[in-house]
Design a protein around this motif. Structure first.
Motif, PDB file in Angstrom:
ATOM      1  N   ASN A 129      -3.192  11.273   5.823  1.00 25.94           N
ATOM      2  CA  ASN A 129      -3.991  10.164   6.350  1.00 25.94           C
ATOM      3  C   ASN A 129      -3.458   9.585   7.655  1.00 25.94           C
ATOM      4  OD1 ASN A 129      -5.585  10.277   3.961  1.00 25.94           O
ATOM      5  ND2 ASN A 129      -4.000   9.101   2.893  1.00 25.94           N
ATOM      6  N   ALA A 130      -2.413  10.167   8.207  1.00 26.43           N
ATOM      7  CA  ALA A 130      -1.801   9.565   9.391  1.00 26.43           C
ATOM      8  C   ALA A 130      -0.995  10.586  10.178  1.00 26.43           C
ATOM      9  CB  ALA A 130      -0.905   8.397   8.991  1.00 26.43           C
ATOM     10  N   VAL A 131      -0.627  10.200  11.380  1.00 27.23           N
ATOM     11  CA  VAL A 131       0.233  10.993  12.256  1.00 27.23           C
ATOM     12  C   VAL A 131       1.314  10.066  12.806  1.00 27.23           C
ATOM     13  CG1 VAL A 131       0.362  12.266  14.439  1.00 27.23           C
ATOM     14  CG2 VAL A 131      -1.563  12.644  12.894  1.00 27.23           C
ATOM     15  N   VAL A 132       2.555  10.526  12.804  1.00 24.01           N
ATOM     16  CA  VAL A 132       3.669   9.762  13.373  1.00 24.01           C
ATOM     17  C   VAL A 132       4.199  10.528  14.579  1.00 24.01           C
ATOM     18  CG1 VAL A 132       5.956   8.798  12.980  1.00 24.01           C
ATOM     19  CG2 VAL A 132       4.277   8.816  11.125  1.00 24.01           C
ATOM     20  N   ILE A 133       4.339   9.837  15.708  1.00 22.22           N
ATOM     21  CA  ILE A 133       4.896  10.429  16.920  1.00 22.22           C
ATOM     22  C   ILE A 133       6.081   9.589  17.363  1.00 22.22           C
ATOM     23  CG2 ILE A 133       4.440  11.092  19.311  1.00 22.22           C
ATOM     24  CD1 ILE A 133       1.524  11.455  18.532  1.00 22.22           C
ATOM     25  N   VAL A 134       7.198  10.257  17.648  1.00 18.47           N
ATOM     26  CA  VAL A 134       8.433   9.579  18.039  1.00 18.47           C
ATOM     27  C   VAL A 134       8.849  10.049  19.425  1.00 18.47           C
ATOM     28  CG1 VAL A 134      10.869   9.227  17.484  1.00 18.47           C
ATOM     29  CG2 VAL A 134       9.183   9.357  15.645  1.00 18.47           C
ATOM     30  N   ASN A 135       9.099   9.092  20.303  1.00 17.03           N
ATOM     31  CA  ASN A 135       9.606   9.388  21.643  1.00 17.03           C
ATOM     32  C   ASN A 135      11.091   9.063  21.674  1.00 17.03           C
ATOM     33  OD1 ASN A 135      10.171   9.694  24.335  1.00 17.03           O
ATOM     34  ND2 ASN A 135       9.025   7.899  25.011  1.00 17.03           N
ATOM     35  N   ALA A 136      11.929  10.092  21.540  1.00 15.22           N
ATOM     36  CA  ALA A 136      13.379   9.884  21.518  1.00 15.22           C
ATOM     37  C   ALA A 136      14.011  10.107  22.888  1.00 15.22           C
ATOM     38  CB  ALA A 136      14.013  10.819  20.491  1.00 15.22           C
ATOM     39  N   THR A 137      13.199  10.078  23.951  1.00 13.55           N
ATOM     40  CA  THR A 137      13.719  10.290  25.302  1.00 13.55           C
ATOM     41  C   THR A 137      14.025   8.955  25.969  1.00 13.55           C
ATOM     42  OG1 THR A 137      11.626  10.204  26.551  1.00 13.55           O
ATOM     43  CG2 THR A 137      12.157  12.277  25.411  1.00 13.55           C
ATOM     44  N   HIS A 165       0.838  -1.198   0.000  1.00 12.37           N
ATOM     45  CA  HIS A 165       0.000   0.000   0.000  1.00 12.37           C
ATOM     46  C   HIS A 165       0.870   1.245   0.000  1.00 12.37           C
ATOM     47  CE1 HIS A 165      -3.482  -2.557   0.606  1.00 12.37           C
ATOM     48  NE2 HIS A 165      -2.844  -3.150   1.602  1.00 12.37           N
ATOM     49  N   SER A 166       1.771   1.349  -0.949  1.00 16.33           N
ATOM     50  CA  SER A 166       2.706   2.465  -1.022  1.00 16.33           C
ATOM     51  C   SER A 166       1.967   3.794  -1.084  1.00 16.33           C
ATOM     52  CB  SER A 166       3.602   2.307  -2.247  1.00 16.33           C
ATOM     53  OG  SER A 166       4.452   3.417  -2.376  1.00 16.33           O
ATOM     54  N   GLY A 167       2.357   4.720  -0.233  1.00 14.00           N
ATOM     55  CA  GLY A 167       1.801   6.062  -0.259  1.00 14.00           C
ATOM     56  C   GLY A 167       0.526   6.240   0.524  1.00 14.00           C
ATOM     57  N   TRP A 168       0.121   5.244   1.299  1.00 15.06           N
ATOM     58  CA  TRP A 168      -1.170   5.339   1.977  1.00 15.06           C
ATOM     59  C   TRP A 168      -1.200   6.449   3.029  1.00 15.06           C
ATOM     60  CZ3 TRP A 168      -1.975   4.805   7.202  1.00 15.06           C
ATOM     61  CH2 TRP A 168      -0.905   4.271   7.945  1.00 15.06           C
ATOM     62  N   MET A 169      -0.025   6.879   3.575  1.00 19.58           N
ATOM     63  CA  MET A 169      -0.027   7.956   4.564  1.00 19.58           C
ATOM     64  C   MET A 169      -0.341   9.302   3.939  1.00 19.58           C
ATOM     65  SD  MET A 169       3.206   6.869   6.976  1.00 19.58           S
ATOM     66  CE  MET A 169       3.025   8.311   8.013  1.00 19.58           C
ATOM     67  N   GLY A 170      -0.141   9.415   2.646  1.00 20.89           N
ATOM     68  CA  GLY A 170      -0.408  10.670   1.960  1.00 20.89           C
ATOM     69  C   GLY A 170       0.752  11.639   2.080  1.00 20.89           C
ATOM     70  N   PHE A 171       0.522  12.855   1.669  1.00 29.22           N
ATOM     71  CA  PHE A 171       1.562  13.869   1.692  1.00 29.22           C
ATOM     72  C   PHE A 171       1.744  14.437   3.099  1.00 29.22           C
ATOM     73  CE2 PHE A 171       0.240  14.022  -2.792  1.00 29.22           C
ATOM     74  CZ  PHE A 171       1.483  13.903  -3.407  1.00 29.22           C
ATOM     75  N   PRO A 172       2.974  14.801   3.468  1.00 32.92           N
ATOM     76  CA  PRO A 172       3.182  15.463   4.774  1.00 32.92           C
ATOM     77  C   PRO A 172       2.625  16.872   4.762  1.00 32.92           C
ATOM     78  CG  PRO A 172       5.230  15.420   3.519  1.00 32.92           C
ATOM     79  CD  PRO A 172       4.242  14.604   2.740  1.00 32.92           C
ATOM     80  N   TRP A 173       2.114  17.303   5.908  1.00 31.48           N
ATOM     81  CA  TRP A 173       1.587  18.653   6.042  1.00 31.48           C
ATOM     82  C   TRP A 173       2.682  19.672   6.336  1.00 31.48           C
ATOM     83  CZ3 TRP A 173      -3.484  18.056   9.408  1.00 31.48           C
ATOM     84  CH2 TRP A 173      -4.404  17.299   8.689  1.00 31.48           C
ATOM     85  N   GLY A 174       3.858  19.191   6.694  1.00 32.48           N
ATOM     86  CA  GLY A 174       4.969  20.069   7.032  1.00 32.48           C
ATOM     87  C   GLY A 174       6.057  19.251   7.699  1.00 32.48           C
ATOM     88  N   PRO A 175       7.109  19.894   8.195  1.00 39.56           N
ATOM     89  CA  PRO A 175       8.187  19.170   8.862  1.00 39.56           C
ATOM     90  C   PRO A 175       7.755  18.685  10.241  1.00 39.56           C
ATOM     91  CG  PRO A 175       8.565  21.516   9.008  1.00 39.56           C
ATOM     92  CD  PRO A 175       7.370  21.340   8.123  1.00 39.56           C
TER      93      PRO A 175
END
Length: 228
Positions: free
Chosen positions: A173-181, A1-11
């Motif tokens: 279509n999605a949100v990614v959250i990273v906990n680098a702590t 399902h390549s590209g299912w997240m869609g385009f990023p809204w920003g950095p």
């Protein structure tokens, strides 16, 4: 399902916990330079409060670091040095500040032995770094501005006990959250998102709708936007 997240809204951007990073917890005295330069000193440059509208970012003034009095090829040969702050061994701290220069350049920012280099453009930009204090004692913030010989403006300096390395990036279509702590963090989403329904990690990827998410240290979460 390549590209299912869609385009990023920003950095990506940092998620600051409102309690840990509340302005009243700032360890840096008058980091907005609304009054005097009490506690600040200079090495081979001049420092002053600049109240001109063209160079203010927040509040009534900003710190202006002038050009070298005598040209310094080494970064540490010219510096603005801040007031004393007391740090505790083993505690993680986050330093955040805004800066711009009369011409694009690099600077060094140091607190004791903690040193980072930052690219500073000719317009206001915010810079952040997190570190762990190696020992308990008094520290001074230093902006090492040798080599390139420009004027620099610094404003909105914040120093907090806490790690701000939690990041979010939004997509169509999605949100990614990273906990680098180094610790588990709970993040308020300010909207309703949905966990992926998958296999292998059924306790996490159960398809449930959530308004907050808890993420283990050095881990991440991919959440999808529910279909309307």
């Amino acid at each position: 399902h390549s590209g299912w997240m869609g385009f990023p809204w920003g950095p990506r951007y940092r998620l600051y916990d409102a309690e840990t990073f509340a302005p009243e917890r700032n360890l840096m005295p008058d980091g907005n330079f609304d009054s005097t330069l009490s506690g600040w000193s200079a090495n081979n440059v001049t420092v002053q409060v600049d109240t001109s509208a063209a160079n203010r970012l927040d509040g009534a003034g900003t710190l202006r670091i002038g050009k070298h009095l005598n040209y310094a090829e080494d970064r540490t040969g010219a510096a603005a040095v801040g007031p004393v702050v007391k740090l505790t061994a083993g505690v993680e701290y986050t330093l955040a500040f805004a800066a711009k220069a009369s011409s694009t350049r690099m600077i060094q920012v140091a607190l004791g032995s903690q040193l980072e280099e930052f690219y500073i453009p000719d317009e206001w930009s915010r810079r952040v770094f997190t570190f762990k204090a190696p020992s308990t004692g008094n520290y001074r913030l230093r902006f090492n501005v040798g080599r390139e010989n420009t004027n620099i403006w610094i404003d909105s300096i914040y120093l907090f006990a806490g790690n701000a390395n939690v990041f979010r990036r939004d997509f169509d279509n999605a949100v990614v959250i990273v906990n680098a702590t180094e610790s588990t963090r709970t993040v308020e989403l300010d909207e309703t998102l949905q966990r992926i329904r998958g296999t292998g990690q059924d306790a996490i990827n159960d398809g449930s709708k959530v308004t907050r998410v808890t993420i283990a240290s050095k881990d991440s979460a991919i959440l999808i936007r529910p279909e309307k």
